[in-house]
Scaffold this motif. Structure first.
Motif, PDB file in Angstrom:
ATOM      1  N   MET A  83       0.818  -1.219   0.000  1.00 25.09           N
ATOM      2  CA  MET A  83       0.000   0.000   0.000  1.00 25.09           C
ATOM      3  C   MET A  83       0.849   1.266   0.000  1.00 25.09           C
ATOM      4  N   GLY A  84       2.189   1.101  -0.064  1.00 23.28           N
ATOM      5  CA  GLY A  84       3.072   2.258  -0.157  1.00 23.28           C
ATOM      6  C   GLY A  84       3.230   3.045   1.117  1.00 23.28           C
ATOM      7  N   ASN A  85       3.100   2.379   2.268  1.00 22.43           N
ATOM      8  CA  ASN A  85       3.146   3.076   3.550  1.00 22.43           C
ATOM      9  C   ASN A  85       4.503   2.991   4.245  1.00 22.43           C
ATOM     10  N   ILE A  86       5.581   2.698   3.505  1.00 22.10           N
ATOM     11  CA  ILE A  86       6.890   2.503   4.113  1.00 22.10           C
ATOM     12  C   ILE A  86       7.810   3.677   3.789  1.00 22.10           C
ATOM     13  N   ASN A  87       8.432   4.229   4.838  1.00 21.28           N
ATOM     14  CA  ASN A  87       9.486   5.227   4.689  1.00 21.28           C
ATOM     15  C   ASN A  87      10.811   4.477   4.813  1.00 21.28           C
ATOM     16  N   TRP A  88      11.470   4.229   3.684  1.00 22.27           N
ATOM     17  CA  TRP A  88      12.627   3.338   3.679  1.00 22.27           C
ATOM     18  C   TRP A  88      13.826   3.928   4.410  1.00 22.27           C
ATOM     19  N   LYS A  89      13.990   5.222   4.379  1.00 22.62           N
ATOM     20  CA  LYS A  89      15.088   5.839   5.111  1.00 22.62           C
ATOM     21  C   LYS A  89      14.894   5.641   6.608  1.00 22.62           C
ATOM     22  N   LEU A  90      13.673   5.831   7.077  1.00 25.49           N
ATOM     23  CA  LEU A  90      13.358   5.622   8.477  1.00 25.49           C
ATOM     24  C   LEU A  90      13.524   4.154   8.855  1.00 25.49           C
ATOM     25  N   PHE A  91      13.129   3.260   7.966  1.00 29.77           N
ATOM     26  CA  PHE A  91      13.243   1.818   8.196  1.00 29.77           C
ATOM     27  C   PHE A  91      14.697   1.410   8.428  1.00 29.77           C
ATOM     28  N   ARG A  97       0.643   7.636   9.239  1.00 28.96           N
ATOM     29  CA  ARG A  97       0.438   6.421   8.443  1.00 28.96           C
ATOM     30  C   ARG A  97       1.760   5.809   7.988  1.00 28.96           C
ATOM     31  N   PHE A  98       2.703   6.639   7.536  1.00 31.02           N
ATOM     32  CA  PHE A  98       3.994   6.113   7.101  1.00 31.02           C
ATOM     33  C   PHE A  98       4.806   5.611   8.294  1.00 31.02           C
ATOM     34  N   SER A  99       4.673   6.248   9.439  1.00 34.32           N
ATOM     35  CA  SER A  99       5.337   5.763  10.641  1.00 34.32           C
ATOM     36  C   SER A  99       4.781   4.405  11.037  1.00 34.32           C
ATOM     37  N   LEU A 100       3.453   4.252  10.944  1.00 36.38           N
ATOM     38  CA  LEU A 100       2.806   2.987  11.274  1.00 36.38           C
ATOM     39  C   LEU A 100       3.321   1.865  10.384  1.00 36.38           C
ATOM     40  N   GLY A 101       3.321   2.076   9.064  1.00 33.34           N
ATOM     41  CA  GLY A 101       3.782   1.038   8.138  1.00 33.34           C
ATOM     42  C   GLY A 101       5.237   0.672   8.365  1.00 33.34           C
ATOM     43  N   THR A 102       6.076   1.667   8.596  1.00 38.47           N
ATOM     44  CA  THR A 102       7.512   1.424   8.805  1.00 38.47           C
ATOM     45  C   THR A 102       7.764   0.674  10.100  1.00 38.47           C
ATOM     46  N   VAL A 103       7.064   1.061  11.165  1.00 38.15           N
ATOM     47  CA  VAL A 103       7.224   0.390  12.456  1.00 38.15           C
ATOM     48  C   VAL A 103       6.758  -1.060  12.378  1.00 38.15           C
ATOM     49  N   LYS A 104       5.665  -1.326  11.653  1.00 34.93           N
ATOM     50  CA  LYS A 104       5.171  -2.697  11.529  1.00 34.93           C
ATOM     51  C   LYS A 104       6.155  -3.575  10.765  1.00 34.93           C
TER      52      LYS A 104
END
Length: 501
Positions: A314-322, A418-425
């Motif tokens: 769904m495109g909810n990932i911030n790869w730099k943060l990951f 939303r992007f924080s949620l996806g990255t944390v998951k």
């Protein structure tokens, strides 16, 4: 601004056939000189619209009487200059664009003629027939800007459409635009190749088949779950052998199956509370702390793997943060799992401090959820690696806390919910994997029924919860996160004080 060439001579019949003949363009007003004649309410309205869209615009306001609000804007915007004087045609000698916003119709006509004599485009307030261009209603989401024009027929309709689009278009569109820009910069090859790859990435936005495919996938998933339930019920009622085998399964499995489903459904939707709630439930069922933490982390491998994949799709990932969270988080988790396995009572000393910390974060998140205005990037937390290290450690020691600590801190620090949620998951999958390996290596557990229930229940709930989270607004996520964090934190602090006192 929407421009209409002065030489256009469309008749009424032409206009009806063509619809709206205006040609929309976007002006770089920071590189042009705009002269606005009029310092009253109409002039203030035009000036505010210009500066809201082009804060660095070079604007000269000319009027004999000027409202205090205009002077206030001049103190705020460096490019705004005020000339308190009567207008003369020579005031347009250095102009590029002109707006007439006076309540004197004869003066407005004079301004228009003076502009045309210098081949300048002019907008005359509330006089569409005298305008070379209109100032349309503007919808802006970061770098995305949409101008609405009704061809001068109904500014009210344009304003209503603006309200509708502002409400329906998500604020995260700007993040998507930035990600697309970053992707475009990384692509090699010629122009045709870049266009083809970008079209592939964005095709989901315009192809109805993609939405149909997603719905079909969810239909299959629902059918599988329903079929399993029907078959299991039929076997239980009609097959004595199956019923006898099922009765040998520890009854705690069914308790933990239901608990795992409910806790993972909540956690997947808002990004936290699974570890805390599952650990609390396990301890209340008589499972020792280390075994409880192991069961939680084993169940989170599958549930977070599924949820992380769904957020990725769904495109909810911030790869730099990951990347900044992953390695420190794993180091912290392995260290915490090792200590807990060696000293099972260790968690009781950390929980009060963690609860106090998350209580403060919950209050901050709630305040930010109801606070109006755009968050500045300077408010964002910078020490992401340290956050991952601490979050991973506390998560392993306390049986949960990666979502409560990491997600809460990211959102409280101004990160996109939303992007924080996806990255944390997604990062949680790797944290849970490494923690589980450490626990299995060091522990011998007799509670595999509880573990199996949590694993299966959370796995079933994960894709459903991930889908729900993508439908919830950023504000709703922040409010839910804040409330749950505060409730859990207060409960933990009260229980600790009751034991001490």
């Amino acid at each position: 601004m929407t421009l209409l060439p002065r030489n256009s001579k469309l008749t009424i019949q032409d206009e009806k056939a063509e619809g709206n003949p205006l040609f929309p363009v976007f002006l770089k007003l920071n590189e042009l000189h705009l002269v606005l004649i009029g310092g009253g309410n109409v002039g203030l309205e035009k000036l505010t619209a210009v500066l809201n869209n082009s804060p660095h615009a070079a604007v000269t306001v000319i009027a004999l009487e000027i409202l205090p609000e205009v002077h206030s804007l001049a103190a705020e915007y460096k490019g705004l200059k005020i000339l308190q004087k009567l207008f003369t045609d020579t005031d347009l000698n250095n102009a590029d664009v002109v707006i007439a916003a006076t309540n004197d119709s004869e003066l407005n006509k004079f301004i228009r003629q003076a502009a045309h004599d210098r081949k300048l485009l002019v907008n005359v307030a509330d006089k569409p027939e005298l305008c070379d261009f209109y100032l349309g209603s503007i919808v802006q989401k970061g770098n995305l800007k949409i101008a609405i024009s009704t061809n001068g027929k109904s500014p009210t309709i344009a304003k209503r459409l603006k309200e509708v689009l502002n409400e329906s278009l998500p604020a995260e569109l700007d993040t998507t635009l930035q990600q697309m820009s970053d992707l475009r910069n990384t692509l090699g090859g010629d122009f045709a190749y870049k266009v083809r790859k970008l079209n592939e990435v964005t095709s989901i936005l315009v192809e109805p088949k993609a939405a149909g495919k997603k719905n079909f996938i969810w239909l299959i998933w629902s059918s599988i779950i329903l079929s399993i339930l029907v078959v299991a019920t039929a076997l239980w009622l009609r097959e004595p052998g199956f019923k006898a085998y099922a009765q040998t399964i520890p009854f705690e499995f069914y308790y933990f199956l239901g608990a795992g489903f409910v806790f993972a459904l909540i956690d997947g939707a808002i990004g936290m509370s699974y570890g805390v709630t599952s650990t609390s439930f396990s301890l209340s069922m008589g499972v020792p702390p280390a075994s409880a933490s192991m069961g939680v982390h084993l169940s989170e491998i599958m549930s977070n793997g599924i949820a992380g994949w769904m957020h990725y799709r769904m495109g909810n990932i911030n790869w730099k943060l990951f990347k900044l969270l992953l390695v420190p988080g794993i180091i912290g988790a392995v260290t915490g799992a090792y200590l807990l396995s060696s000293l099972e009572h260790y968690s009781q000393y950390t929980k009060p401090f963690v609860s106090l910390y998350t209580l403060i974060l919950g209050i901050v998140i709630l305040s930010k959820a109801f606070k109006t205005g755009v968050k500045k990037s300077s408010d964002k937390i910078k020490k992401i690696s340290l956050l991952g290290l601490g979050g991973g450690f506390i998560d392993a020691v306390g049986g949960g806390g990666w979502g409560s600590i990491v997600l809460s801190t990211l959102i409280a620090g101004g990160r996109n919910p939303r992007f924080s949620l996806g990255t944390v998951k997604l990062s949680r999958f790797f944290i849970a994997l490494m923690s589980s390996i450490t626990f299995i290596t060091m522990l011998n557990s007799n509670h595999w029924g509880a573990v199996a229930g949590l694993v299966i229940g959370s796995a079933i709930a994960s894709p459903i919860a991930a889908k729900i989270s993508n439908k919830i607004s950023a504000k709703a996520i922040m409010i839910a996160v804040g409330v749950i964090v505060i409730i859990i934190s207060v409960k933990s602090i009260v229980l600790f004080l009751m034991k001490v006192l």
